[in-house]
Scaffold this motif. Structure first.
Motif, PDB file in Angstrom:
ATOM      1  N   LYS A 346     -96.402  46.466   8.537  1.00 29.28           N
ATOM      2  CA  LYS A 346     -95.311  45.872   7.776  1.00 29.28           C
ATOM      3  C   LYS A 346     -95.768  44.531   7.224  1.00 29.28           C
ATOM      4  O   LYS A 346     -96.469  43.774   7.884  1.00 29.28           O
ATOM      5  CB  LYS A 346     -94.078  45.689   8.656  1.00 29.28           C
ATOM      6  CG  LYS A 346     -93.445  46.997   9.115  1.00 29.28           C
ATOM      7  CD  LYS A 346     -92.208  46.733   9.951  1.00 29.28           C
ATOM      8  CE  LYS A 346     -91.558  48.033  10.396  1.00 29.28           C
ATOM      9  NZ  LYS A 346     -90.349  47.800  11.213  1.00 29.28           N
ATOM     10  N   PHE A 347     -95.338  44.238   5.989  1.00 31.53           N
ATOM     11  CA  PHE A 347     -95.831  43.021   5.351  1.00 31.53           C
ATOM     12  C   PHE A 347     -94.685  42.093   4.970  1.00 31.53           C
ATOM     13  O   PHE A 347     -94.438  41.096   5.634  1.00 31.53           O
ATOM     14  CB  PHE A 347     -96.666  43.405   4.122  1.00 31.53           C
ATOM     15  CG  PHE A 347     -97.486  42.265   3.594  1.00 31.53           C
ATOM     16  CD1 PHE A 347     -98.441  41.662   4.390  1.00 31.53           C
ATOM     17  CD2 PHE A 347     -97.317  41.807   2.302  1.00 31.53           C
ATOM     18  CE1 PHE A 347     -99.209  40.613   3.917  1.00 31.53           C
ATOM     19  CE2 PHE A 347     -98.077  40.757   1.815  1.00 31.53           C
ATOM     20  CZ  PHE A 347     -99.019  40.164   2.625  1.00 31.53           C
ATOM     21  N   ILE A 348     -93.956  42.416   3.903  1.00 35.45           N
ATOM     22  CA  ILE A 348     -92.859  41.566   3.444  1.00 35.45           C
ATOM     23  C   ILE A 348     -91.652  42.432   3.116  1.00 35.45           C
ATOM     24  O   ILE A 348     -91.776  43.452   2.453  1.00 35.45           O
ATOM     25  CB  ILE A 348     -93.250  40.741   2.199  1.00 35.45           C
ATOM     26  CG1 ILE A 348     -94.421  39.794   2.514  1.00 35.45           C
ATOM     27  CG2 ILE A 348     -92.064  39.913   1.706  1.00 35.45           C
ATOM     28  CD1 ILE A 348     -94.861  38.965   1.314  1.00 35.45           C
ATOM     29  N   GLY A 370    -101.124  37.082 -10.652  1.00 37.84           N
ATOM     30  CA  GLY A 370    -101.460  36.819  -9.259  1.00 37.84           C
ATOM     31  C   GLY A 370    -100.451  37.322  -8.256  1.00 37.84           C
ATOM     32  O   GLY A 370    -100.640  37.132  -7.047  1.00 37.84           O
ATOM     33  N   LYS A 371     -99.354  37.952  -8.725  1.00 38.53           N
ATOM     34  CA  LYS A 371     -98.342  38.492  -7.823  1.00 38.53           C
ATOM     35  C   LYS A 371     -98.245  40.006  -8.003  1.00 38.53           C
ATOM     36  O   LYS A 371     -98.810  40.569  -8.941  1.00 38.53           O
ATOM     37  CB  LYS A 371     -96.982  37.846  -8.103  1.00 38.53           C
ATOM     38  CG  LYS A 371     -96.944  36.342  -7.872  1.00 38.53           C
ATOM     39  CD  LYS A 371     -95.548  35.785  -8.131  1.00 38.53           C
ATOM     40  CE  LYS A 371     -95.501  34.278  -7.887  1.00 38.53           C
ATOM     41  NZ  LYS A 371     -94.139  33.718  -8.115  1.00 38.53           N
ATOM     42  N   VAL A 384     -93.458  39.802  -6.266  1.00 39.38           N
ATOM     43  CA  VAL A 384     -93.669  39.474  -4.859  1.00 39.38           C
ATOM     44  C   VAL A 384     -94.922  38.614  -4.736  1.00 39.38           C
ATOM     45  O   VAL A 384     -95.999  39.004  -5.191  1.00 39.38           O
ATOM     46  CB  VAL A 384     -93.826  40.745  -4.002  1.00 39.38           C
ATOM     47  CG1 VAL A 384     -93.884  40.367  -2.520  1.00 39.38           C
ATOM     48  CG2 VAL A 384     -92.716  41.732  -4.269  1.00 39.38           C
ATOM     49  N   ASP A 385     -94.766  37.439  -4.137  1.00 41.56           N
ATOM     50  CA  ASP A 385     -95.895  36.545  -3.889  1.00 41.56           C
ATOM     51  C   ASP A 385     -96.522  36.920  -2.554  1.00 41.56           C
ATOM     52  O   ASP A 385     -95.940  36.666  -1.491  1.00 41.56           O
ATOM     53  CB  ASP A 385     -95.414  35.089  -3.878  1.00 41.56           C
ATOM     54  CG  ASP A 385     -96.562  34.099  -3.745  1.00 41.56           C
ATOM     55  OD1 ASP A 385     -97.717  34.548  -3.616  1.00 41.56           O
ATOM     56  OD2 ASP A 385     -96.302  32.881  -3.772  1.00 41.56           O
ATOM     57  N   VAL A 386     -97.707  37.541  -2.591  1.00 41.89           N
ATOM     58  CA  VAL A 386     -98.352  38.006  -1.359  1.00 41.89           C
ATOM     59  C   VAL A 386     -99.365  37.000  -0.828  1.00 41.89           C
ATOM     60  O   VAL A 386    -100.068  37.283   0.141  1.00 41.89           O
ATOM     61  CB  VAL A 386     -99.054  39.363  -1.600  1.00 41.89           C
ATOM     62  CG1 VAL A 386     -98.041  40.435  -1.928  1.00 41.89           C
ATOM     63  CG2 VAL A 386    -100.090  39.237  -2.717  1.00 41.89           C
ATOM     64  N   SER A 387     -99.433  35.824  -1.458  1.00 39.64           N
ATOM     65  CA  SER A 387    -100.404  34.827  -1.013  1.00 39.64           C
ATOM     66  C   SER A 387     -99.975  34.115   0.264  1.00 39.64           C
ATOM     67  O   SER A 387    -100.809  33.534   0.958  1.00 39.64           O
ATOM     68  CB  SER A 387    -100.642  33.791  -2.116  1.00 39.64           C
ATOM     69  OG  SER A 387     -99.448  33.091  -2.423  1.00 39.64           O
ATOM     70  N   SER A 388     -98.670  34.127   0.576  1.00 40.06           N
ATOM     71  CA  SER A 388     -98.170  33.426   1.772  1.00 40.06           C
ATOM     72  C   SER A 388     -97.276  34.355   2.581  1.00 40.06           C
ATOM     73  O   SER A 388     -96.059  34.163   2.654  1.00 40.06           O
ATOM     74  CB  SER A 388     -97.398  32.162   1.371  1.00 40.06           C
ATOM     75  OG  SER A 388     -98.188  31.315   0.565  1.00 40.06           O
ATOM     76  N   PRO A 389     -97.857  35.379   3.211  1.00 41.32           N
ATOM     77  CA  PRO A 389     -97.036  36.358   3.935  1.00 41.32           C
ATOM     78  C   PRO A 389     -96.362  35.801   5.174  1.00 41.32           C
ATOM     79  O   PRO A 389     -95.405  36.390   5.686  1.00 41.32           O
ATOM     80  CB  PRO A 389     -98.049  37.441   4.312  1.00 41.32           C
ATOM     81  CG  PRO A 389     -99.361  36.714   4.381  1.00 41.32           C
ATOM     82  CD  PRO A 389     -99.289  35.666   3.304  1.00 41.32           C
ATOM     83  N   ASP A 390     -96.836  34.646   5.697  1.00 42.31           N
ATOM     84  CA  ASP A 390     -96.257  34.083   6.921  1.00 42.31           C
ATOM     85  C   ASP A 390     -94.923  33.392   6.659  1.00 42.31           C
ATOM     86  O   ASP A 390     -94.147  33.160   7.589  1.00 42.31           O
ATOM     87  CB  ASP A 390     -97.234  33.091   7.564  1.00 42.31           C
ATOM     88  CG  ASP A 390     -98.529  33.770   8.022  1.00 42.31           C
ATOM     89  OD1 ASP A 390     -98.458  34.978   8.341  1.00 42.31           O
ATOM     90  OD2 ASP A 390     -99.568  33.099   8.030  1.00 42.31           O
ATOM     91  N   LYS A 391     -94.641  33.049   5.412  1.00 40.57           N
ATOM     92  CA  LYS A 391     -93.374  32.400   5.101  1.00 40.57           C
ATOM     93  C   LYS A 391     -92.234  33.407   5.140  1.00 40.57           C
ATOM     94  O   LYS A 391     -92.419  34.595   4.898  1.00 40.57           O
ATOM     95  CB  LYS A 391     -93.450  31.746   3.714  1.00 40.57           C
ATOM     96  CG  LYS A 391     -94.455  30.600   3.625  1.00 40.57           C
ATOM     97  CD  LYS A 391     -94.419  29.970   2.251  1.00 40.57           C
ATOM     98  CE  LYS A 391     -95.408  28.815   2.144  1.00 40.57           C
ATOM     99  NZ  LYS A 391     -95.385  28.208   0.789  1.00 40.57           N
ATOM    100  N   GLN A 392     -91.054  32.924   5.436  1.00 44.52           N
ATOM    101  CA  GLN A 392     -89.873  33.775   5.499  1.00 44.52           C
ATOM    102  C   GLN A 392     -89.170  33.814   4.146  1.00 44.52           C
ATOM    103  O   GLN A 392     -89.084  32.796   3.460  1.00 44.52           O
ATOM    104  CB  GLN A 392     -88.898  33.263   6.577  1.00 44.52           C
ATOM    105  CG  GLN A 392     -89.478  33.291   7.981  1.00 44.52           C
ATOM    106  CD  GLN A 392     -89.808  34.690   8.439  1.00 44.52           C
ATOM    107  OE1 GLN A 392     -89.035  35.629   8.207  1.00 44.52           O
ATOM    108  NE2 GLN A 392     -90.944  34.854   9.105  1.00 44.52           N
TER     109      GLN A 392
END
Length: 430
Positions: A346-348, A370-371, A384-392
């Protein structure tokens, strides 16, 4: 679904002034033949697209010095009161959405915008734009293409497709050289399987013919690697219905050639380029599910299995070395493939789901500035911005944006077909 591309700098979007080089407009027009396959009188080219990146031209190319002087003396200026080099510096700053109008001003403007130098200069100055081109089919079965401009968030129609593709089924589409949208193969309701190939040029805003494929085929797999178009498998009307053959089109040579056959005949229904290889998954001659991978370096096919294939779903895309796939019908959940564990994770999650109706089903997944760009059957668009997956998503809503509202084409029966990304400047990224 295929993909493509080239970036527009954020500075250009903010109106940042970039100093355009002053050029000799008499020597900046590169002549292109009727097939748009060769460029003469230019010293250098962009590999794979035959694009002039230097405006200086061989002075001996014209018949005589007197004729060259006479031509430059007779030609009117691009903009009254300005030298042509300053006029070009102004025109290259006009957004691509307005280029269709610029072509109608006069023949000189038309040839400037249709030539190689204009697009090469826009690219070198960071003014390249990235659009998404989508195929839709209406209730009568007629197909048409529409282009999405992410800057103005508007859809624009393309010129009507050639007649042989107005009702075709099972054809392929791909982008080569960043600004040529190709349609190839397929099955005509009356003529059966086709070898035909046509392409749309973003520079001329017209459709053109290209050399036909070596084999007639429909419902086949296709991909682009290193600006070469590969096709494999599929079906053909006749005795040998399911195909093993594969071929490649090289735009530099403007011809097709066979490559190694697939291990077994297959009708692919999903494919992606990942880690330098082309992965395809489809049905064999006896309707069994099969998976193979093609390596262009060794020109060989090999069977693939494991977690990647078993959990692989469409639409999917490879971006920055990672493989992504949508995990729900409305495209509001993303998964990413982990090569170390050979599994999908699971990613975002967008936290906002539209439902499971056919109109809201995700039709394509392409990279855009870039998205990841998700296109749904009702022509709505999400980024979808996949550069910062750790953000909520709750704390950073910019991770998942809906940039085009639903219902733009409600009068049409727009279900999944092809979604490709076409970059207006001359560049391709796989």
């Amino acid at each position: 679904m295929e993909q493509s591309v080239s970036h527009q700098s954020s500075n250009a979007l903010r109106g940042f002034r970039v100093q355009a080089p002053l050029v000799d407009s008499v020597s900046c027009y590169c002549k292109v033949d009727s097939g748009l396959k060769t460029v003469v009188e230019a010293r250098k080219f962009v590999p794979g697209s035959k694009l002039c990146i230097q405006p200086d031209i061989n002075p001996n190319a014209h018949k005589s010095k007197s004729s060259r002087k006479e031509r430059s003396r007779v030609q009117p200026p691009l903009l009254p009161g300005l030298p042509d080099d300053l006029a070009i510096a102004c025109l290259i700053r006009v957004p691509h959405a307005e280029h269709r109008k610029l072509r109608l001003v006069c023949k000189k403007w038309y040839h400037l915008l249709a030539g190689n130098f204009f697009f090469s200069l826009r690219k070198s100055l960071g003014m390249a734009e990235e659009w998404v081109y989508v195929l839709k089919r209406d209730r009568d079965g007629k197909i048409s293409w529409n282009a999405f401009d992410p800057i103005h968030q508007l859809w624009q129609p393309l010129p009507p497709v050639p007649r042989e593709y107005s009702e075709a089924l099972g054809f392929g589409c791909a982008v080569l050289s960043g600004f040529h949208l190709y349609l190839f193969g397929g099955r005509d309701p009356l003529r059966g399987s086709m070898r035909r190939v046509v392409f749309y040029s973003a520079r001329t805003n017209k459709w053109h013919r290209a050399p036909g494929m070596l084999r007639k085929r429909h419902f086949f797999g296709s991909c682009v690697i290193n600006n070469r178009l590969y096709v494999a498998g599929g079906e053909c009307d006749g005795i040998h219905r399911t195909l093993r053959s594969a071929e490649v089109y090289d735009p530099n040579k403007n011809r097709w050639s066979f490559v190694q056959d697939m291990s077994t005949a297959m009708v692919p229904f999903i494919g992606v380029v990942y880690d330098g290889k082309w992965f395809v998954k489809g049905l064999g001659s006896h309707r069994e599910v099969m998976s193979e991978a093609y390596d262009p370096e060794s020109n060989s096919w090999s069977a693939v299995s494991g977690g990647m294939v078993s959990g692989w779903r469409n639409p999917s895309i490879s971006l920055n070395g990672k493989l992504y796939a949508l995990d729900c019908r409305d495209g509001c959940k993303l998964r990413v493939y982990d090569g170390a564990t050979d599994s999908w994770n699971k990613f975002i999650d967008s936290k906002l789901h539209f439902g499971s109706s056919r109109a809201l089903e995700a039709a394509g997944l392409v990279p855009l500035n870039g998205k990841l760009c998700i296109i749904r059957n009702n022509m709505s668009v999400s980024l979808v911005d996949v550069s910062s997956p750790d953000k909520q998503v709750e704390s950073n809503p910019q991770l998942w944006e809906n940039i085009a509202s639903r219902g733009h084409f409600r009068s049409f029966f727009v279900y999944r077909h092809f979604v490709v990304q076409l970059s207006t400047p001359p560049e391709w990224k796989s």
